[in-house]
Write an enzyme that holds these catalytic residues in place. Structure first.
Site, short mmCIF file in Angstrom:
data_model
loop_
_atom_site.label_atom_id
_atom_site.label_comp_id
_atom_site.label_asym_id
_atom_site.label_seq_id
_atom_site.Cartn_x
_atom_site.Cartn_y
_atom_site.Cartn_z
N ASP A 37 67.90 40.51 41.64
CA ASP A 37 66.63 40.98 41.10
C ASP A 37 66.78 41.30 39.61
O ASP A 37 67.50 42.22 39.23
CB ASP A 37 66.16 42.23 41.84
CG ASP A 37 65.66 41.92 43.23
OD1 ASP A 37 64.80 41.03 43.36
OD2 ASP A 37 66.12 42.56 44.20
N ASP A 56 60.72 39.45 51.43
CA ASP A 56 61.39 40.41 50.54
C ASP A 56 60.66 41.75 50.60
O ASP A 56 59.46 41.82 50.33
CB ASP A 56 61.41 39.89 49.10
CG ASP A 56 62.29 40.74 48.20
OD1 ASP A 56 62.99 41.65 48.69
OD2 ASP A 56 62.29 40.48 46.97
#
Length: 306
Positions: free
Chosen positions: A121, A261
């Site tokens: 990320d 996610d």
């Protein structure tokens, strides 16, 4: 043979003959009907087995179904669960949740535990109100493992710096962008494709399928955000399930896979993996900061009945 008696010897002979013939015909038909009732089930079974033999099928399976359908069904379900109920989805480790005191050990432990890929990320503090992993973190993990990387760019205008990421990744790695973060997202996706990487888009809870419809023709992966991007440990947005249903209806025709996610618990994997979700990003809910080791946690998920 019976004889009919009549006082009129001449006039009733044809009538008597007809009655005798009719009586014998009835007897014959009754015998034929009785015989057919006995032989018909055997004929049905014979022709059924003969048809199976001609088609080259395993007759024992069908006979077993007839004799004990429940036992055969249970056996089939066990085989189905073993072949499809396990290992039928990918598990990705959200590396923003890892222990950065010893990142090399984290990568090694997750590899040995059986993780499928590493989810990276990248946040710029502008597109989302947070900073997370950096380009250098991604580069180190890329050098420390042979497993694929899924790079999730939560940054404004990724097209401006996409080359910094593509040149450090390998074929088989994925880069997701958020369509809202770019004026012309298809241009950025084309640069990812030209670099030999897998193009993907991430869809926020508030982003409709209709607004990204044309991009579904370009990408190979769609990362569905079950929470608003930017922080770990958030609550699941229930209406995301309807969005997933729309994407599942399109994925085969438009040739892309769907990944999950955010707020990923066992209940979400159990509910959505059988429906066609290809993979799940694991964070603090199931993998990191738990009493179970990585190997134990991943083994538990692999063996979970769907």
């Amino acid at each position: 043979m019976c004889r009919l008696h009549s006082n009129n010897k001449g006039g009733n002979e044809p009538l008597a003959l007809n009655a005798i013939i009719s009586y014998n015909i009835i007897i014959v038909f009754k015998k034929i009907q009785s015989f057919s009732q006995i032989i018909m089930p055997f004929l049905v079974v014979f022709f059924f087995l003969f048809a199976l033999f001609i088609q080259g099928l395993d007759t024992s399976l069908y006979i077993g179904c007839i004799i004990n359908r429940k036992a055969v069904y249970n056996e089939r379900m066990i085989i189905f669960r073993e072949e499809y109920g396990r290992m039928n989805f990918e598990l990705m480790a959200s590396m923003m949740c890892a222990n950065y005191g010893n990142l090399e050990k984290e990568v090694r432990d997750l590899e040995r535990a059986g993780i499928d890929s590493f989810h990276i990320d990248i946040m710029d503090g502008r597109y989302v109100p947070n900073f997370a992993m950096s380009l250098n973190d991604m580069s180190y993990i890329r050098s420390a493992t042979k497993l694929p990387l899924d790079v999730h760019l939560m940054v404004e205008h990724p097209n401006n710096n996409i080359h910094l990421f593509t040149k450090k990744l390998r074929p088989g790695d994925t880069i997701y962008i958020h369509p809202e973060a770019e004026y012309h997202p298809s241009t950025t996706l084309q640069k990812i494709i030209n670099a030999g990487l897998i193009p993907g888009i991430a869809i926020n809870p508030g982003t409709s399928v209709e607004t990204v419809f044309e991009m579904l023709r370009i990408v190979k992966k769609v990362l569905v955000m079950a929470v608003n991007p930017g922080n770990a440990g958030q609550m699941f947005m229930p209406y995301v399930g309807d969005k997933i249903s729309k994407l599942l209806a399109l994925k085969d025709e438009m040739d892309f896979e769907i990944y999950w996610d955010g707020a990923c618990g066992e209940d979400k994997i159990r509910s959505f993996a059988p429906r066609g979700i290809k993979g799940f990003v694991l964070g603090t809910t199931l993998l990191f900061g738990k009493e179970l080791s990585y190997a134990e946690a991943i083994k538990k998920l692999r063996e979970m009945e769907l």
